[in-house]
Every structure is written in structure tokens, then in C-alpha cells.
Write a protein that holds these residues in place. Structure first.
Motif, PDB file in Angstrom:
ATOM      1  N   VAL A  55       0.873  -1.180   0.000  1.00 38.98           N
ATOM      2  CA  VAL A  55       0.000   0.000   0.000  1.00 38.98           C
ATOM      3  C   VAL A  55       0.904   1.222   0.000  1.00 38.98           C
ATOM      4  O   VAL A  55       1.717   1.398   0.908  1.00 38.98           O
ATOM      5  CB  VAL A  55      -0.929   0.020   1.238  1.00 38.98           C
ATOM      6  CG1 VAL A  55      -1.841   1.236   1.193  1.00 38.98           C
ATOM      7  CG2 VAL A  55      -1.754  -1.261   1.317  1.00 38.98           C
ATOM      8  N   TRP A  56       0.745   2.049  -1.016  1.00 35.98           N
ATOM      9  CA  TRP A  56       1.630   3.201  -1.185  1.00 35.98           C
ATOM     10  C   TRP A  56       0.996   4.515  -0.753  1.00 35.98           C
ATOM     11  O   TRP A  56       1.698   5.445  -0.376  1.00 35.98           O
ATOM     12  CB  TRP A  56       2.041   3.333  -2.661  1.00 35.98           C
ATOM     13  CG  TRP A  56       2.829   2.181  -3.177  1.00 35.98           C
ATOM     14  CD1 TRP A  56       2.338   1.039  -3.749  1.00 35.98           C
ATOM     15  CD2 TRP A  56       4.246   2.034  -3.166  1.00 35.98           C
ATOM     16  NE1 TRP A  56       3.369   0.198  -4.099  1.00 35.98           N
ATOM     17  CE2 TRP A  56       4.553   0.783  -3.752  1.00 35.98           C
ATOM     18  CE3 TRP A  56       5.292   2.841  -2.716  1.00 35.98           C
ATOM     19  CZ2 TRP A  56       5.856   0.322  -3.906  1.00 35.98           C
ATOM     20  CZ3 TRP A  56       6.593   2.380  -2.867  1.00 35.98           C
ATOM     21  CH2 TRP A  56       6.862   1.136  -3.455  1.00 35.98           C
ATOM     22  N   GLU A  57      -0.333   4.596  -0.868  1.00 32.09           N
ATOM     23  CA  GLU A  57      -0.988   5.888  -0.666  1.00 32.09           C
ATOM     24  C   GLU A  57      -2.046   5.818   0.426  1.00 32.09           C
ATOM     25  O   GLU A  57      -2.640   4.762   0.667  1.00 32.09           O
ATOM     26  CB  GLU A  57      -1.665   6.341  -1.971  1.00 32.09           C
ATOM     27  CG  GLU A  57      -0.693   6.579  -3.114  1.00 32.09           C
ATOM     28  CD  GLU A  57      -1.406   6.983  -4.390  1.00 32.09           C
ATOM     29  OE1 GLU A  57      -2.639   6.761  -4.467  1.00 32.09           O
ATOM     30  OE2 GLU A  57      -0.747   7.515  -5.293  1.00 32.09           O
ATOM     31  N   GLN A  58      -2.270   6.959   1.040  1.00 30.24           N
ATOM     32  CA  GLN A  58      -3.356   7.049   2.009  1.00 30.24           C
ATOM     33  C   GLN A  58      -4.691   6.922   1.283  1.00 30.24           C
ATOM     34  O   GLN A  58      -4.786   7.208   0.090  1.00 30.24           O
ATOM     35  CB  GLN A  58      -3.282   8.374   2.767  1.00 30.24           C
ATOM     36  CG  GLN A  58      -2.101   8.446   3.719  1.00 30.24           C
ATOM     37  CD  GLN A  58      -2.143   9.678   4.587  1.00 30.24           C
ATOM     38  OE1 GLN A  58      -2.545  10.738   4.141  1.00 30.24           O
ATOM     39  NE2 GLN A  58      -1.722   9.547   5.828  1.00 30.24           N
ATOM     40  N   ARG A  59      -5.686   6.496   2.011  1.00 29.68           N
ATOM     41  CA  ARG A  59      -6.980   6.221   1.410  1.00 29.68           C
ATOM     42  C   ARG A  59      -8.016   7.257   1.813  1.00 29.68           C
ATOM     43  O   ARG A  59      -8.001   7.761   2.936  1.00 29.68           O
ATOM     44  CB  ARG A  59      -7.452   4.829   1.825  1.00 29.68           C
ATOM     45  CG  ARG A  59      -6.516   3.765   1.279  1.00 29.68           C
ATOM     46  CD  ARG A  59      -6.940   2.389   1.626  1.00 29.68           C
ATOM     47  NE  ARG A  59      -6.103   1.429   0.928  1.00 29.68           N
ATOM     48  CZ  ARG A  59      -6.191   0.130   1.084  1.00 29.68           C
ATOM     49  NH1 ARG A  59      -7.082  -0.378   1.918  1.00 29.68           N
ATOM     50  NH2 ARG A  59      -5.401  -0.681   0.412  1.00 29.68           N
ATOM     51  N   SER A  60      -8.912   7.511   0.881  1.00 31.20           N
ATOM     52  CA  SER A  60     -10.045   8.384   1.176  1.00 31.20           C
ATOM     53  C   SER A  60     -11.053   7.588   2.002  1.00 31.20           C
ATOM     54  O   SER A  60     -11.387   6.455   1.657  1.00 31.20           O
ATOM     55  CB  SER A  60     -10.684   8.845  -0.136  1.00 31.20           C
ATOM     56  OG  SER A  60     -11.869   9.554   0.123  1.00 31.20           O
TER      57      SER A  60
END
Length: 201
Positions: free
Chosen positions: A150-155
Motif C-alpha cells: 500500500v503506497w498511498e493514504q486512502r479516502s
């Protein structure tokens, strides 16, 4: 255990572990590892079973070193950081089960903000044969599985059902005295408020 100054010059007397009031948990972790003969670790892997009281387990090169059930998801990052600082290692990875989407994504966002290597694991088989809510054992199984990076923060967009669940929890926590509004439930879901803070609004 002693302070760093107290162990100077006494390194040959067993295996001294420095401790301070700010680092009691880390010092205990180091002492326990020394007692078990664990000194150097290549990969430190954490497993997180997401939930309101998440289970966390940590392994060194495939060997279980410890596990805990935390009281809040907000404590996950600090707990992992304390263990990381206590154990000498080359690389560390944090793996989280893919259940409890709202809480999972909160934890993922917190971990990415803390610059942890993050993987999401299919936890379909991690709870097999376990009593319900046995989060720490599930966390051990999660730590052992390789996941998708997982590379990015999630909405975080909670569903109506998830908001109602937060409201239900607020009733439980307040012993039926109060139910937070949908607006406050949304703030809790987004991580802007703790449920206890929402109850005091």
C-alpha cells in the motif's frame, strides 16, 4: 534495568539494559529479547488485525516476539514505533488484514503518515478455527503472510451502515445515556474525533 549512566563501565556484568521513565515499554521489550537470546534481527514484521481494539503481533525473522491487544486504533503507530526502537533490525514491514474497512483504512493512513512499509493481507484464512474476536492470534497469522503493498493514504467515505455502527457504539460506551449525531459519527469515522470526544460534545 538502569539508566544509561549507571550501566557505563559495567557492560561485562550480564547484559545491562538502559531504561528511562519515557521508555519503560521499550526497555522491557529489550530485556525480554535479551533473556530469549535475540539480539540481531534482519526483518521485523508486524501484523495488525483491524478492529475497535486491534490486535498487534511482531515477529523477528519469522519468530514470534510478542503480541498485544490495544484499546484504540490511535495507539497502533506509537506501539509499533516503540517496538521498532527497542529491537535492533535492518528492515521492518507492517501488514494489516483487509477486514473492518473503515478502521483498516484509518490505521493504514496513520501508518503511511508515519512512513511505515505497509502491506494489506487477505485475512480470509487468518481467523479460521479461532474464537470470535481473537484479534492477537489473527494478528500473528497476518504478520506471517505477504500482502499487497500500500503506497498511498486512502479516502475514507463511510457507509450509512458504518455511521450507524459508530452511533451504536456511542450508546454502548455511554451505557445508553447518549447517542451521537450522524454528523459527529462522520467526524469519528474520518478520524477527526475520538468517539469519547464526540460523546462530550
Amino acid at each position: 534495568m538502569a539508566t544509561e549512566l549507571e550501566i557505563l563501565g559495567r557492560e561485562d556484568e550480564g547484559y545491562p539494559v538502559a531504561a528511562s521513565l519515557d521508555d519503560i515499554e521499550g526497555a522491557l521489550e529489550r530485556a525480554m529479547l535479551h533473556l530469549r537470546g535475540v539480539h540481531r534481527i534482519r526483518e521485523l514484521a508486524f501484523g495488525i488485525d483491524p478492529g475497535p481494539r486491534p490486535g498487534v503481533a511482531w515477529m523477528g525473522d519469522g519468530v514470534l516476539l510478542g503480541m498485544a491487544q490495544l484499546e484504540h486504533i490511535e495507539g497502533v503507530v506509537d506501539h509499533i514505533r516503540t517496538i521498532e526502537q527497542a529491537i535492533e533490525h535492518k528492515v521492518s514491514k507492517v501488514r494489516i488484514g483487509n477486514g473492518a474497512p473503515l478502521l483498516r483504512d484509518h490505521i493504514i493512513n496513520d501508518c503511511i503518515a508515519a512512513n511505515f512499509w505497509m502491506e494489506e493481507v487477505n485475512e480470509a484464512k487468518t481467523s479460521k478455527g479461532l474464537l470470535r474476536h481473537n484479534h492477537v492470534v489473527s494478528a500473528v497469522r497476518i504478520a506471517m503472510l505477504r500482502g499487497r503493498r500500500v503506497w498511498e493514504q486512502r479516502s475514507i467515505t463511510p457507509t450509512e451502515g458504518q455511521l450507524k455502527e459508530i452511533q451504536r457504539r456511542s450508546r454502548t460506551i455511554s451505557n445508553g445515556r447518549k447517542t451521537i449525531s450522524a454528523e459527529l459519527a462522520l467526524a469519528v469515522a474520518r478520524g477527526e474525533l475520538l468517539i469519547e470526544e464526540a460523546l462530550s460534545e
